[in-house]
Design a protein around this motif. Structure first.
Motif, PDB file in Angstrom:
ATOM      1  N   ARG A   1       6.814 -27.287   2.032  1.00  0.00           N
ATOM      2  CA  ARG A   1       7.290 -25.971   1.592  1.00  0.00           C
ATOM      3  C   ARG A   1       7.626 -25.072   2.787  1.00  0.00           C
ATOM      4  N   ASN A   2       6.721 -25.011   3.753  1.00  0.00           N
ATOM      5  CA  ASN A   2       6.938 -24.121   4.888  1.00  0.00           C
ATOM      6  C   ASN A   2       8.026 -24.625   5.832  1.00  0.00           C
ATOM      7  N   ARG A   3       8.095 -25.945   6.000  1.00  0.00           N
ATOM      8  CA  ARG A   3       9.171 -26.498   6.846  1.00  0.00           C
ATOM      9  C   ARG A   3      10.540 -26.294   6.218  1.00  0.00           C
ATOM     10  N   VAL A   4      10.630 -26.398   4.889  1.00  0.00           N
ATOM     11  CA  VAL A   4      11.918 -26.154   4.217  1.00  0.00           C
ATOM     12  C   VAL A   4      12.340 -24.702   4.431  1.00  0.00           C
ATOM     13  N   ASN A   5      11.401 -23.771   4.307  1.00  0.00           N
ATOM     14  CA  ASN A   5      11.740 -22.365   4.536  1.00  0.00           C
ATOM     15  C   ASN A   5      12.243 -22.148   5.961  1.00  0.00           C
ATOM     16  N   ALA A   6      11.561 -22.765   6.931  1.00  0.00           N
ATOM     17  CA  ALA A   6      12.014 -22.639   8.321  1.00  0.00           C
ATOM     18  C   ALA A   6      13.397 -23.265   8.508  1.00  0.00           C
ATOM     19  N   TYR A   7      13.643 -24.371   7.827  1.00  0.00           N
ATOM     20  CA  TYR A   7      14.956 -25.021   7.909  1.00  0.00           C
ATOM     21  C   TYR A   7      16.049 -24.116   7.333  1.00  0.00           C
ATOM     22  N   LEU A   8      15.758 -23.476   6.194  1.00  0.00           N
ATOM     23  CA  LEU A   8      16.717 -22.537   5.610  1.00  0.00           C
ATOM     24  C   LEU A   8      17.119 -21.470   6.629  1.00  0.00           C
ATOM     25  N   TYR A   9      16.133 -20.928   7.331  1.00  0.00           N
ATOM     26  CA  TYR A   9      16.429 -19.884   8.314  1.00  0.00           C
ATOM     27  C   TYR A   9      17.112 -20.441   9.554  1.00  0.00           C
ATOM     28  N   TYR A  10      16.788 -21.653   9.949  1.00  0.00           N
ATOM     29  CA  TYR A  10      17.494 -22.280  11.066  1.00  0.00           C
ATOM     30  C   TYR A  10      18.977 -22.429  10.724  1.00  0.00           C
ATOM     31  N   ARG A  11      19.263 -22.964   9.545  1.00  0.00           N
ATOM     32  CA  ARG A  11      20.665 -23.129   9.132  1.00  0.00           C
ATOM     33  C   ARG A  11      21.370 -21.785   9.004  1.00  0.00           C
ATOM     34  N   ASN A  12      20.667 -20.785   8.471  1.00  0.00           N
ATOM     35  CA  ASN A  12      21.255 -19.455   8.359  1.00  0.00           C
ATOM     36  C   ASN A  12      21.504 -18.850   9.735  1.00  0.00           C
ATOM     37  N   ALA A  13      20.593 -19.090  10.671  1.00  0.00           N
ATOM     38  CA  ALA A  13      20.772 -18.579  12.038  1.00  0.00           C
ATOM     39  C   ALA A  13      22.024 -19.161  12.686  1.00  0.00           C
ATOM     40  N   LEU A  14      22.232 -20.463  12.523  1.00  0.00           N
ATOM     41  CA  LEU A  14      23.444 -21.079  13.067  1.00  0.00           C
ATOM     42  C   LEU A  14      24.690 -20.459  12.436  1.00  0.00           C
TER      43      LEU A  14
END
Length: 192
Positions: A146-159
């Motif tokens: 759950r927490n890694r998916v949230n971090a991934y969402l923000y990583y993709r949004n940051a890019l």
């Protein structure tokens, strides 16, 4: 333009918003993101933000009197949090408007619910869900995926934001991409 002080080290973050203000000994890890109106101040100790961690809008990072602020990798520090002289493990989510005080230690894969207050010196074991003021462990479960998916969402949004795309999450292909990432992370956890 973001204020990046002379002692700040940027290790190829994915995104640092123009309104961020980073002062003192601050290190932002590879593929991390620093969003709107974030302030980080490290006058005598250090602030470390790990890889793929997102520091969301209006977060305040500061050091304690005797403690640095260390945030692990793949964390989400959500809107309006105050992170003050504490250590946060990997794969953690700190909920909206939470305050984590000096000397606190939060174990890997934990969730701190929104509006929680962790008083000085609180130690949270890994895989915890914490709520309240003062914050207490209310449940134990592994929140890695759950927490890694949230971090991934923000990583993709940051890019996407770095490229001027402010609607990446609305792309027709995005739900399938997130499902694939969840599948990958679940397999990683299962093969542990």
């Amino acid at each position: 333009m973001a204020f990046i002080g002379p002692d700040v080290v940027l290790e190829e973050p994915a995104y640092v918003h123009d309104s961020a203000a980073l002062y003192g000994k601050v290190r932002i890890g590879r593929n991390a993101s620093v969003w709107m109106n974030v302030v980080a101040r490290a006058e005598h100790a250090e602030i470390v933000v790990g890889e793929y961690t997102n520091i969301q809008d209006f977060v305040m990072l500061h050091i304690g009197d005797r403690t640095p602020t260390i945030i692990g990798s793949h964390c989400s520090i959500t809107h309006h949090c105050t992170i003050h002289g504490c250590t946060i493990g990997d794969n953690c989510l700190i909920g909206i408007n939470s305050t984590i005080m000096d000397g606190c230690v939060i174990g890997d894969n934990s969730i701190i619910a929104g509006h929680s207050f962790l008083k000085e010196g609180t130690v949270i074991p890994p895989n915890s869900i914490v709520m309240g003021a003062p914050g207490k462990v209310t449940r134990t479960q592994n929140n890695f995926v759950r927490n890694r998916v949230n971090a991934y969402l923000y990583y993709r949004n940051a890019l996407a934001y770095a490229a001027g795309d402010f609607r990446a999450w609305a792309a027709a292909s995005f739900p399938a991409e997130i499902a694939e990432e969840m599948k990958r992370l679940t397999a990683l956890l299962d093969n542990g």
